[in-house]
Write a protein that holds these residues in place. Structure first.
Motif, PDB file in Angstrom:
ATOM      1  N   ASN A 109       4.235   4.948 -13.073  1.00 22.70           N
ATOM      2  CA  ASN A 109       3.829   6.133 -12.301  1.00 22.70           C
ATOM      3  C   ASN A 109       2.531   6.718 -12.836  1.00 22.70           C
ATOM      4  N   LYS A 152      -4.894   5.784 -10.726  1.00 22.46           N
ATOM      5  CA  LYS A 152      -5.630   5.112  -9.649  1.00 22.46           C
ATOM      6  C   LYS A 152      -5.914   6.069  -8.499  1.00 22.46           C
ATOM      7  N   GLU A 153      -4.922   6.898  -8.177  1.00 18.67           N
ATOM      8  CA  GLU A 153      -5.096   7.874  -7.100  1.00 18.67           C
ATOM      9  C   GLU A 153      -6.162   8.897  -7.458  1.00 18.67           C
ATOM     10  N   LEU A 186      -0.338   4.438 -11.614  1.00 13.26           N
ATOM     11  CA  LEU A 186      -0.581   4.633 -10.182  1.00 13.26           C
ATOM     12  C   LEU A 186      -1.235   5.990  -9.921  1.00 13.26           C
ATOM     13  N   LYS A 187      -0.813   7.013 -10.640  1.00 12.16           N
ATOM     14  CA  LYS A 187      -1.406   8.351 -10.488  1.00 12.16           C
ATOM     15  C   LYS A 187      -2.880   8.323 -10.895  1.00 12.16           C
ATOM     16  N   PHE A 210      -3.783   3.637  -1.657  1.00 10.23           N
ATOM     17  CA  PHE A 210      -2.574   3.820  -0.865  1.00 10.23           C
ATOM     18  C   PHE A 210      -2.914   4.331   0.527  1.00 10.23           C
ATOM     19  N   LEU A 269       5.518  -0.126  -3.990  1.00  7.83           N
ATOM     20  CA  LEU A 269       4.779  -0.771  -5.067  1.00  7.83           C
ATOM     21  C   LEU A 269       5.355  -0.403  -6.426  1.00  7.83           C
ATOM     22  N   SER A 270       5.692   0.853  -6.613  1.00  5.52           N
ATOM     23  CA  SER A 270       6.276   1.303  -7.870  1.00  5.52           C
ATOM     24  C   SER A 270       7.596   0.589  -8.149  1.00  5.52           C
ATOM     25  N   LYS A 287       0.819  -1.207   0.000  1.00  6.76           N
ATOM     26  CA  LYS A 287       0.000   0.000   0.000  1.00  6.76           C
ATOM     27  C   LYS A 287       0.861   1.269   0.000  1.00  6.76           C
ATOM     28  N   GLU A 288       2.177   1.096   0.075  1.00  2.00           N
ATOM     29  CA  GLU A 288       3.091   2.233   0.009  1.00  2.00           C
ATOM     30  C   GLU A 288       3.448   2.444  -1.456  1.00  2.00           C
ATOM     31  N   LYS A 289       3.126   3.608  -1.961  1.00  2.00           N
ATOM     32  CA  LYS A 289       3.288   3.888  -3.386  1.00  2.00           C
ATOM     33  C   LYS A 289       4.725   3.680  -3.867  1.00  2.00           C
TER      34      LYS A 289
END
Length: 64
Positions: free
Chosen positions: A45, A51-52, A48-49, A59, A16-17, A11-13
């Motif tokens: 990135n 998703k945020e 993931l961005k 996260f 995970l990246s 869960k830490e970006k």
């Protein structure tokens, strides 16, 4: 036990990246697909961005 309870570091970006980048890069290398690691980092990135921005509680709330 839920997946994120078993592996909370996912869960830490940043973590995970890093894991995704290394996994994709090594898999592509094994398949003789030479893609620069910087390009893979940009793609991951971006995903993931996205998703945020969709507001998914993906996260943990943390600094950095």
């Amino acid at each position: 036990m839920k997946f994120y309870e078993k592996y909370p570091q996912l869960k830490e970006k940043g973590f995970l990246s890093k894991v995704l980048t290394n996994t994709v890069f090594s898999t592509m290398s094994l398949e003789d697909q030479q893609v620069p690691k910087t390009k893979i980092v940009k793609i991951i990135n971006g995903v993931l961005k996205e998703k945020e921005l969709k507001g998914n509680q993906f996260f943990t709330n943390q600094l950095g």
